[in-house]
Design a protein around this motif. Structure first.
Motif, PDB file in Angstrom:
ATOM      1  N   VAL A   1      96.807  53.784  68.282  1.00 40.98           N
ATOM      2  CA  VAL A   1      97.110  54.119  66.892  1.00 40.98           C
ATOM      3  C   VAL A   1      95.827  54.123  66.076  1.00 40.98           C
ATOM      4  N   ALA A   2      95.659  55.144  65.274  1.00 43.62           N
ATOM      5  CA  ALA A   2      94.460  55.245  64.444  1.00 43.62           C
ATOM      6  C   ALA A   2      94.420  54.119  63.424  1.00 43.62           C
ATOM      7  N   ARG A   3      93.253  53.561  63.258  1.00 50.27           N
ATOM      8  CA  ARG A   3      93.087  52.487  62.282  1.00 50.27           C
ATOM      9  C   ARG A   3      92.908  53.071  60.881  1.00 50.27           C
ATOM     10  N   PRO A   4      93.351  52.336  59.882  1.00 44.64           N
ATOM     11  CA  PRO A   4      93.138  52.830  58.514  1.00 44.64           C
ATOM     12  C   PRO A   4      91.651  52.869  58.184  1.00 44.64           C
ATOM     13  N   THR A   5      91.256  53.899  57.482  1.00 42.82           N
ATOM     14  CA  THR A   5      89.840  54.058  57.137  1.00 42.82           C
ATOM     15  C   THR A   5      89.553  53.807  55.668  1.00 42.82           C
ATOM     16  N   ALA A   6      90.589  53.839  54.832  1.00 46.88           N
ATOM     17  CA  ALA A   6      90.366  53.647  53.399  1.00 46.88           C
ATOM     18  C   ALA A   6      90.094  52.173  53.102  1.00 46.88           C
ATOM     19  N   THR A   7      89.119  51.934  52.233  1.00 44.67           N
ATOM     20  CA  THR A   7      88.805  50.568  51.815  1.00 44.67           C
ATOM     21  C   THR A   7      89.805  50.110  50.765  1.00 44.67           C
ATOM     22  N   PRO A   8      89.901  48.795  50.518  1.00 44.98           N
ATOM     23  CA  PRO A   8      90.793  48.330  49.450  1.00 44.98           C
ATOM     24  C   PRO A   8      90.492  48.978  48.105  1.00 44.98           C
ATOM     25  N   GLU A   9      89.193  49.212  47.823  1.00 43.97           N
ATOM     26  CA  GLU A   9      88.836  49.839  46.551  1.00 43.97           C
ATOM     27  C   GLU A   9      89.372  51.265  46.484  1.00 43.97           C
ATOM     28  N   GLN A  10      89.262  52.004  47.605  1.00 42.09           N
ATOM     29  CA  GLN A  10      89.781  53.376  47.624  1.00 42.09           C
ATOM     30  C   GLN A  10      91.299  53.395  47.474  1.00 42.09           C
ATOM     31  N   LYS A  11      91.974  52.451  48.126  1.00 42.22           N
ATOM     32  CA  LYS A  11      93.424  52.381  48.004  1.00 42.22           C
ATOM     33  C   LYS A  11      93.839  52.069  46.570  1.00 42.22           C
ATOM     34  N   LEU A  12      93.070  51.172  45.919  1.00 43.18           N
ATOM     35  CA  LEU A  12      93.377  50.832  44.529  1.00 43.18           C
ATOM     36  C   LEU A  12      93.239  52.063  43.643  1.00 43.18           C
ATOM     37  N   GLU A  13      92.163  52.820  43.823  1.00 41.30           N
ATOM     38  CA  GLU A  13      91.957  54.010  42.996  1.00 41.30           C
ATOM     39  C   GLU A  13      93.056  55.043  43.237  1.00 41.30           C
ATOM     40  N   ARG A  14      93.474  55.202  44.480  1.00 44.63           N
ATOM     41  CA  ARG A  14      94.552  56.156  44.764  1.00 44.63           C
ATOM     42  C   ARG A  14      95.851  55.719  44.084  1.00 44.63           C
ATOM     43  N   ARG A  15      96.101  54.413  44.124  1.00 41.89           N
ATOM     44  CA  ARG A  15      97.353  53.900  43.562  1.00 41.89           C
ATOM     45  C   ARG A  15      97.401  54.111  42.055  1.00 41.89           C
ATOM     46  N   VAL A  16      96.305  53.758  41.369  1.00 44.02           N
ATOM     47  CA  VAL A  16      96.327  53.892  39.911  1.00 44.02           C
ATOM     48  C   VAL A  16      96.236  55.360  39.498  1.00 44.02           C
ATOM     49  N   ARG A  17      95.629  56.202  40.342  1.00 41.10           N
ATOM     50  CA  ARG A  17      95.592  57.641  40.018  1.00 41.10           C
ATOM     51  C   ARG A  17      97.009  58.213  40.041  1.00 41.10           C
ATOM     52  N   ARG A  18      97.772  57.851  41.069  1.00 39.47           N
ATOM     53  CA  ARG A  18      99.155  58.324  41.130  1.00 39.47           C
ATOM     54  C   ARG A  18      99.970  57.770  39.966  1.00 39.47           C
ATOM     55  N   ALA A  19      99.742  56.484  39.657  1.00 39.40           N
ATOM     56  CA  ALA A  19     100.506  55.861  38.574  1.00 39.40           C
ATOM     57  C   ALA A  19     100.207  56.548  37.240  1.00 39.40           C
ATOM     58  N   ALA A  20      98.940  56.865  36.989  1.00 40.85           N
ATOM     59  CA  ALA A  20      98.574  57.539  35.734  1.00 40.85           C
ATOM     60  C   ALA A  20      99.213  58.918  35.652  1.00 40.85           C
ATOM     61  N   ALA A  21      99.214  59.640  36.771  1.00 42.82           N
ATOM     62  CA  ALA A  21      99.822  60.968  36.771  1.00 42.82           C
ATOM     63  C   ALA A  21     101.327  60.884  36.544  1.00 42.82           C
ATOM     64  N   VAL A  22     101.973  59.879  37.169  1.00 45.44           N
ATOM     65  CA  VAL A  22     103.409  59.712  36.992  1.00 45.44           C
ATOM     66  C   VAL A  22     103.755  59.410  35.538  1.00 45.44           C
ATOM     67  N   ARG A  23     102.853  58.747  34.837  1.00 45.32           N
ATOM     68  CA  ARG A  23     103.090  58.395  33.439  1.00 45.32           C
ATOM     69  C   ARG A  23     102.806  59.564  32.493  1.00 45.32           C
ATOM     70  N   GLY A  24     102.533  60.727  33.039  1.00 45.44           N
ATOM     71  CA  GLY A  24     102.357  61.920  32.214  1.00 45.44           C
ATOM     72  C   GLY A  24     100.942  62.159  31.743  1.00 45.44           C
ATOM     73  N   LEU A  25      99.963  61.461  32.359  1.00 48.26           N
ATOM     74  CA  LEU A  25      98.568  61.669  31.984  1.00 48.26           C
ATOM     75  C   LEU A  25      97.961  62.753  32.864  1.00 48.26           C
ATOM     76  N   ASN A  26      97.073  63.530  32.298  1.00 44.29           N
ATOM     77  CA  ASN A  26      96.397  64.612  33.016  1.00 44.29           C
ATOM     78  C   ASN A  26      94.998  64.164  33.414  1.00 44.29           C
ATOM     79  N   GLU A  27      94.678  64.334  34.699  1.00 40.80           N
ATOM     80  CA  GLU A  27      93.370  63.865  35.170  1.00 40.80           C
ATOM     81  C   GLU A  27      92.259  64.818  34.745  1.00 40.80           C
ATOM     82  N   ALA A  28      91.169  64.246  34.276  1.00 36.93           N
ATOM     83  CA  ALA A  28      89.960  65.002  33.925  1.00 36.93           C
ATOM     84  C   ALA A  28      88.819  64.504  34.792  1.00 36.93           C
TER      85      ALA A  28
END
Length: 797
Positions: free
Chosen positions: A479-506
């Motif tokens: 099985v492939a090991r995860p490659t994303a660091t905790p910092e990258q996972k955090l940024e992905r999580r909050v990016r999705r959360a911001a988009a879900v809240r109706g914010l537009n990414e710049a």
């Protein structure tokens, strides 16, 4: 860079056609951006002979010509050129042809009542030069009736993109060498003939700036007669996008485009005293050939004499010493300038020239004498004159780089098997010297060669990238090991959360104008400034993400956007304690304009406020895993925020996780943005990591068996007490039993003492395995009241 096929074949003996040459150029890394065939533009134009020329009956400046086209009866053509006469040969545009200069389509027409069946053309009309005083006059042996494109030798023109690491291909000569190495013909090297000097050079030439100008060579040619350059040279220059000016100027341009070697010719009569390469003095000015005056500083290398600056070294010559039609003595200059210094000077002055492009990439330091000899021979050939001795001030880099090369490396790095014999042939055809023990000596013009891997690249690109086999990368079993660091996972999580809240990414620049960066810098913080910025508006590394979002908001608002909800995840830059650069992952949010559009019920639109910003901050912090229920709301959001409508969210008095609120009116004025505007900045690297890992399985949530109990309290508190402080005190009064607390009313006015406010809170108690008894509820209530009293709160009623 543009060049004609005819010019290429001057240096390359090949039978390849245009398509084959274009394909090979792309294959060896010289991208062909376009091919233009002038013969297509000259379709419909042919060599013709004027048989008779009679005065037009109704126009003094027009003539009626009888023109022989080589077949059929002569055509009648009305012409206004003063040099049109019987017996001359010229270029006739037939009906249906399109004039290259203006796109006009020729047709039969009546001019002042006389029928005209075409047009006799001038040089400018066919875009072959600037002359427009009369029609083209061809030699007597020009074949009447033949296509003018064939007679003129119209040749396809290649437009290629040269990557910055290949300055050796900034001339047709270098491109021909590469094509010959790739097997597309035989390279025809130029060996300049020796120039016999007639007298000592009458001008002192020296370099007083050995760092900026390590080598400065020159010689004088006297008795020259300037005029038009030969047709073949003009034809090649026009194909390259250059406007022919005069023989002396055209020759220097020709050598630059042919060999990638810029040079300059000065009118000797306009110089006074020694000609010196030196540093400019602060405030010195020069009127350049583009008729613009530039103010210089002491970081720039110039060519000057006793009267001042004549040349921005390596970039552009000066107007005062330029050669003219009456020039009879010239000083030829050919030099080697430091590439980095030329780049800095060009960016400071905002000047982009062909010479700068070549010098800042690095010209061939071994081509000084040969370049000067070629220039001299061309001038003497077409302008006459006697040459002086060559003066050589300084010396260019002369030690070739030697690289120890293992031919087996080509297979390991390039993924292709090439025989040692073929590898040696390729390298030697590119002018590398290969010893028996594979010590490779690099030509001085190849500044891009730094090690064995670069030699592999040379071999592979010439041998053919298209023959490199596609091979899948090896993959480990399991099985492939995860490659994303905790910092990258955090940024992905909050990016999705911001988009879900109706914010537009710049996504905005990491660089700012210095005033904007200074506005958002912390007190006493030193900005990071770039030595060589893309532009002056991108000189400072951003200390905050908010300025970029403000600029984006202004652009959108100027285009009619009523409501803006933007966010960005990126890095802000500061100085670490040891003085090094420090980057901090940050999430910024900007809310501007209308929160809700006006409607029939409300009458007017609702605008964003500081509580909206606080809500976004808390929601995104919660998604990031911050302990939102334990955060303190405090002030000191920064001078960029409105002091009464902003705050910070902290985990303890000193650990700031975010700041939020309305931006200060002065900030909005500095960025020319209409308010109000709310902003949030969350410091992702300040959020504490969760302790322990998460398993694959979680115990199912079991709701409490007993119903929660709620108690309301109304306190008189100091007017400046934050409601959040009161809630934290209530929750901490009995952590075992109190699970939540919230504010449901705040009142100040009649019945409330001055300097006080009434804050009502709801406290939720959760019993465990048995219900609360009255005395237990009283004890919990007393602890809540006591905890509030420590903040100066007094129970009402």
């Amino acid at each position: 860079m543009k060049f004609s096929l005819e010019w290429l074949k001057y240096f390359l003996d090949t039978e390849a056609d245009t398509a084959q040459i274009a394909a090979k150029l792309n294959a060896i890394g010289i991208e062909v951006e376009g091919i233009e065939d002038p013969a297509e533009r000259l379709a419909g134009f042919q060599v013709a002979e004027v048989l008779t020329a009679e005065k037009h009956p109704d126009a003094d400046k027009l003539q009626v010509l009888s023109v022989n086209t080589g077949e059929g009866p002569p055509l009648q053509v009305v012409c206004g050129a003063p040099n049109a006469r019987a017996g001359m040969k010229g270029v006739l545009g037939l009906p249906g042809a399109e004039v290259p200069a203006n796109g006009m389509k020729l047709k039969k027409s009546a001019i002042r009542g006389v029928e005209s069946n075409g047009m006799m053309c001038s040089v400018r009309e066919l875009e072959l030069g600037e002359e427009h005083d009369g029609i083209i006059e061809l030699p007597e042996d020009a074949p009447v009736g033949s296509s003018f494109a064939d007679y003129h030798g119209a040749s396809p023109v290649f437009d290629v993109a040269i990557t910055p690491n290949r300055p050796d291909c900034m001339g047709v000569y270098g491109i021909a060498r590469d094509l010959a190495a790739a097997g597309l013909g035989t390279f025809k090297p130029i060996e300049p003939s020796a120039i016999e000097a007639s007298y000592p050079c009458p001008v002192e030439i020296r370099t007083d700036d050995p760092e900026g100008c390590p080598a400065f060579y020159g010689r004088v040619i006297r008795g020259v007669k300037n005029g038009d350059s030969p047709d073949w040279m003009q034809r090649r220059l026009i194909a390259a996008g250059q406007r022919p000016i005069s023989a002396l100027v055209d020759i220097t341009n020709y050598v630059m485009l042919a060999f990638g070697r810029p040079a300059h010719a000065y009118d000797l009569a306009k110089l006074s005293g020694p000609v010196v390469a030196r540093r400019a003095k602060n405030g010195e000015q020069v009127l350049a050939l583009n008729e613009k005056t530039y103010t210089l500083d002491d970081s720039m290398t110039v060519i000057a004499d006793d009267n001042g600056v004549h040349d921005i070294a390596g970039i552009m010559g000066g107007e005062h010493s330029s050669v003219q039609e009456d020039t009879s003595e010239v000083l030829l200059e050919i030099a080697y300038f430091d590439p980095e210094a030329i780049g800095v000077t060009g960016r400071k002055l905002g000047v982009a020239t062909d010479a700068r492009t070549r010098f800042e990439r690095g010209v061939d330091p071994a081509f000084l004498d040969d370049g000067l000899a070629i220039l001299t021979s061309l001038i003497q050939r077409f302008c006459g004159g006697e040459a002086s001795d060559v003066v050589r001030a300084g010396s260019p880099p002369s030690e070739p780089k030697e690289v120890a090369f293992d031919p087996a490396l080509t297979a390991r790095l390039g993924g292709i098997e090439v025989s040692e014999t073929e590898q040696k042939r390729i390298l030697e055809s590119l002018d590398f010297t290969v010893s028996d023990d594979w010590k490779v000596s690099c030509p001085l013009r190849r500044h891009d060669i730094e090690g064995p891997a670069d030699l592999v690249e040379e071999v592979v690109r010439i041998h053919g990238l298209d023959v490199v086999a596609s091979v899948a990368l090896p993959r480990a079993d399991g099985v492939a090991r995860p490659t994303a660091t905790p910092e990258q996972k955090l940024e992905r999580r909050v990016r999705r959360a911001a988009a879900v809240r109706g914010l537009n990414e710049a996504i905005t620049w990491s660089f700012l104008p210095v005033p904007e960066a200074e506005h958002f810098a912390e007190d006493g913080e030193t900005l990071w400034l770039l030595d060589n910025p893309i532009s002056e508006d991108m000189k400072a590394m951003r200390p905050s993400l908010i300025p970029g979002l403000l600029s984006a908001a202004k652009r959108n608002a100027d285009r009619g956007a009523d409501s803006l909800r933007l966010f960005e995840i990126g890095r802000r830059h500061s100085r670490a304690k040891d003085g090094s650069s420090d980057e901090h992952p940050t999430l910024a949010v900007l809310l501007a304009g209308e929160k809700a559009s006006r409607d029939w019920a409300n009458g007017k639109a609702a605008m964003f406020d500081a509580f909206d910003a606080k809500g976004e901050a808390e929601a995104l912090l919660a998604e990031a895993g911050a302990p939102v229920d334990r955060l303190m709301v405090m002030g000191e959001a920064g001078g960029q925020f409105h002091p009464g409508q902003s705050g910070t969210l902290r985990l303890g008095p000193k650990k700031v996780l975010a700041r939020f609120g309305a931006l200060h009116p002065a900030t909005l004025q500095a960025f020319d943005v209409d308010g109000p505007v709310m902003a949030v900045e969350i410091y992702l690297d300040a959020i504490p990591a969760k302790r322990g890992g998460k398993g694959f399985a979680r115990a199912p949530y079991t709701p409490p068996a007993l119903q929660a109990v709620k108690r309301d309290y109304a306190f008189l508190v100091p007017a400046d007490l934050a409601a959040g402080d009161l809630l934290r005190a209530a929750k901490a009064a009995d952590k075992a039993n109190i699970v939540d607390a919230r504010v449901f009313d705040v009142f100040a006015g009649q019945g409330v003492p001055e300097g006080k406010k009434s804050v009502a809170i709801e406290v939720t108690l959760q019993p465990g395995d048995k219900s609360f008894k009255d005395e237990e509820l009283k004890a919990i209530s007393d602890s809540v009241i006591a905890a509030a009293a420590k903040l100066g709160a007094e129970l009402r009623g």
